[in-house]
Write a protein that holds these residues in place. Structure first.
Motif, mmCIF file in Angstrom:
data_model
loop_
_atom_site.group_PDB
_atom_site.id
_atom_site.type_symbol
_atom_site.label_atom_id
_atom_site.label_comp_id
_atom_site.label_asym_id
_atom_site.label_seq_id
_atom_site.Cartn_x
_atom_site.Cartn_y
_atom_site.Cartn_z
ATOM 1 N N TYR A 163 43.397 -40.086 56.102
ATOM 2 C CA TYR A 163 42.082 -39.546 55.855
ATOM 3 C C TYR A 163 41.582 -38.905 57.131
ATOM 4 O O TYR A 163 41.935 -39.353 58.207
ATOM 5 C CB TYR A 163 41.141 -40.652 55.386
ATOM 6 C CG TYR A 163 41.527 -41.170 54.026
ATOM 7 C CD1 TYR A 163 41.146 -40.498 52.883
ATOM 8 C CD2 TYR A 163 42.301 -42.313 53.899
ATOM 9 C CE1 TYR A 163 41.495 -40.974 51.621
ATOM 10 C CE2 TYR A 163 42.656 -42.796 52.646
ATOM 11 C CZ TYR A 163 42.253 -42.121 51.516
ATOM 12 O OH TYR A 163 42.613 -42.578 50.283
ATOM 13 N N VAL A 212 41.221 -36.073 53.942
ATOM 14 C CA VAL A 212 42.095 -35.142 53.237
ATOM 15 C C VAL A 212 41.249 -34.159 52.438
ATOM 16 O O VAL A 212 40.147 -34.480 51.997
ATOM 17 C CB VAL A 212 43.084 -35.866 52.291
ATOM 18 C CG1 VAL A 212 44.071 -36.712 53.078
ATOM 19 C CG2 VAL A 212 42.354 -36.710 51.266
ATOM 20 N N VAL A 236 40.864 -32.072 49.076
ATOM 21 C CA VAL A 236 41.281 -32.153 47.678
ATOM 22 C C VAL A 236 40.778 -30.903 46.975
ATOM 23 O O VAL A 236 39.606 -30.555 47.092
ATOM 24 C CB VAL A 236 40.672 -33.399 46.990
ATOM 25 C CG1 VAL A 236 41.111 -33.491 45.545
ATOM 26 C CG2 VAL A 236 41.038 -34.661 47.747
ATOM 27 N N ARG A 237 41.687 -30.232 46.248
ATOM 28 C CA ARG A 237 41.263 -29.019 45.529
ATOM 29 C C ARG A 237 42.207 -28.752 44.370
ATOM 30 O O ARG A 237 43.383 -29.118 44.412
ATOM 31 C CB ARG A 237 41.231 -27.811 46.453
ATOM 32 C CG ARG A 237 42.584 -27.397 46.971
ATOM 33 C CD ARG A 237 42.493 -26.169 47.854
ATOM 34 N NE ARG A 237 43.787 -25.745 48.312
ATOM 35 C CZ ARG A 237 44.638 -24.987 47.618
ATOM 36 N NH1 ARG A 237 44.317 -24.555 46.413
ATOM 37 N NH2 ARG A 237 45.803 -24.645 48.113
ATOM 38 N N SER A 246 44.784 -26.502 42.410
ATOM 39 C CA SER A 246 45.738 -25.558 42.995
ATOM 40 C C SER A 246 45.365 -24.116 42.684
ATOM 41 O O SER A 246 45.735 -23.211 43.408
ATOM 42 C CB SER A 246 47.154 -25.845 42.506
ATOM 43 O OG SER A 246 47.246 -25.624 41.123
ATOM 44 N N ALA A 255 37.777 -35.808 51.285
ATOM 45 C CA ALA A 255 37.685 -37.243 51.009
ATOM 46 C C ALA A 255 37.951 -38.025 52.287
ATOM 47 O O ALA A 255 38.911 -37.751 53.002
ATOM 48 C CB ALA A 255 38.693 -37.638 49.936
ATOM 49 N N LEU A 289 38.510 -40.225 47.342
ATOM 50 C CA LEU A 289 39.711 -39.530 46.880
ATOM 51 C C LEU A 289 39.811 -39.611 45.362
ATOM 52 O O LEU A 289 40.059 -38.613 44.698
ATOM 53 C CB LEU A 289 40.955 -40.109 47.542
ATOM 54 C CG LEU A 289 42.287 -39.491 47.130
ATOM 55 C CD1 LEU A 289 42.324 -37.997 47.402
ATOM 56 C CD2 LEU A 289 43.427 -40.207 47.847
ATOM 57 N N LEU A 292 39.651 -36.344 43.041
ATOM 58 C CA LEU A 292 40.823 -36.021 42.225
ATOM 59 C C LEU A 292 40.421 -35.814 40.768
ATOM 60 O O LEU A 292 40.881 -34.873 40.114
ATOM 61 C CB LEU A 292 41.872 -37.128 42.322
ATOM 62 C CG LEU A 292 42.703 -37.172 43.595
ATOM 63 C CD1 LEU A 292 43.526 -38.453 43.642
ATOM 64 C CD2 LEU A 292 43.587 -35.949 43.723
ATOM 65 N N VAL A 335 46.689 -30.638 41.185
ATOM 66 C CA VAL A 335 45.717 -30.776 42.271
ATOM 67 C C VAL A 335 46.482 -30.801 43.593
ATOM 68 O O VAL A 335 47.552 -31.381 43.693
ATOM 69 C CB VAL A 335 44.905 -32.080 42.088
ATOM 70 C CG1 VAL A 335 43.999 -32.332 43.276
ATOM 71 C CG2 VAL A 335 44.097 -32.013 40.796
ATOM 72 N N VAL A 345 46.448 -31.937 47.570
ATOM 73 C CA VAL A 345 45.836 -32.805 48.574
ATOM 74 C C VAL A 345 46.531 -32.507 49.889
ATOM 75 O O VAL A 345 47.762 -32.567 49.976
ATOM 76 C CB VAL A 345 46.000 -34.299 48.219
ATOM 77 C CG1 VAL A 345 45.390 -35.174 49.300
ATOM 78 C CG2 VAL A 345 45.383 -34.601 46.865
ATOM 79 N N SER A 346 45.754 -32.154 50.905
ATOM 80 C CA SER A 346 46.343 -31.846 52.206
ATOM 81 C C SER A 346 45.504 -32.468 53.312
ATOM 82 O O SER A 346 44.316 -32.746 53.127
ATOM 83 C CB SER A 346 46.466 -30.332 52.409
ATOM 84 O OG SER A 346 45.211 -29.705 52.241
ATOM 85 N N LYS A 347 46.134 -32.690 54.447
ATOM 86 C CA LYS A 347 45.443 -33.264 55.592
ATOM 87 C C LYS A 347 44.325 -32.329 56.025
ATOM 88 O O LYS A 347 44.513 -31.116 56.124
ATOM 89 C CB LYS A 347 46.435 -33.472 56.746
ATOM 90 C CG LYS A 347 45.836 -34.057 57.995
ATOM 91 C CD LYS A 347 45.485 -35.502 57.824
ATOM 92 C CE LYS A 347 44.928 -36.087 59.126
ATOM 93 N NZ LYS A 347 44.203 -37.315 58.900
#
Length: 85
Positions: free
Chosen positions: A1, A3, A5-6, A8, A19, A25, A29, A41, A43-45
């Protein structure tokens, strides 16, 4: 964390959130999946205090005709199409 969230595939940054905990999260999500149920979805740092640089170009038959390199005024984060350059 943290992260990012979106969905695609989404226009104008809908359901893009940062998050900072497992509870956030889960909530984000669910929101992202609801906005774009046919697409996964992502999720990336999320890197705090990062700068966002873009390279855009127009090309024809493989040759670059014109390009622009821009830096966003805001810190990198949650936006899509509405950043100040």
């Amino acid at each position: 964390y943290p992260v990012l969230v979106r969905p695609s595939f989404v226009l104008s940054g809908a359901a893009m959130n940062v998050a900072s905990s497992p509870a956030e999260l889960r909530t984000f999500l669910d929101e992202a999946a609801h906005v774009s149920p046919d697409h996964p979805v992502v999720v990336s740092k999320f890197i705090k205090n990062a700068k966002e640089i873009e390279f855009d170009a127009v090309a024809a038959k493989g040759d670059i005709l014109n390009y622009a390199i821009t830096e966003h005024v805001e810190n990198a984060g949650v936006h899509s199409g509405d950043a100040t350059l």
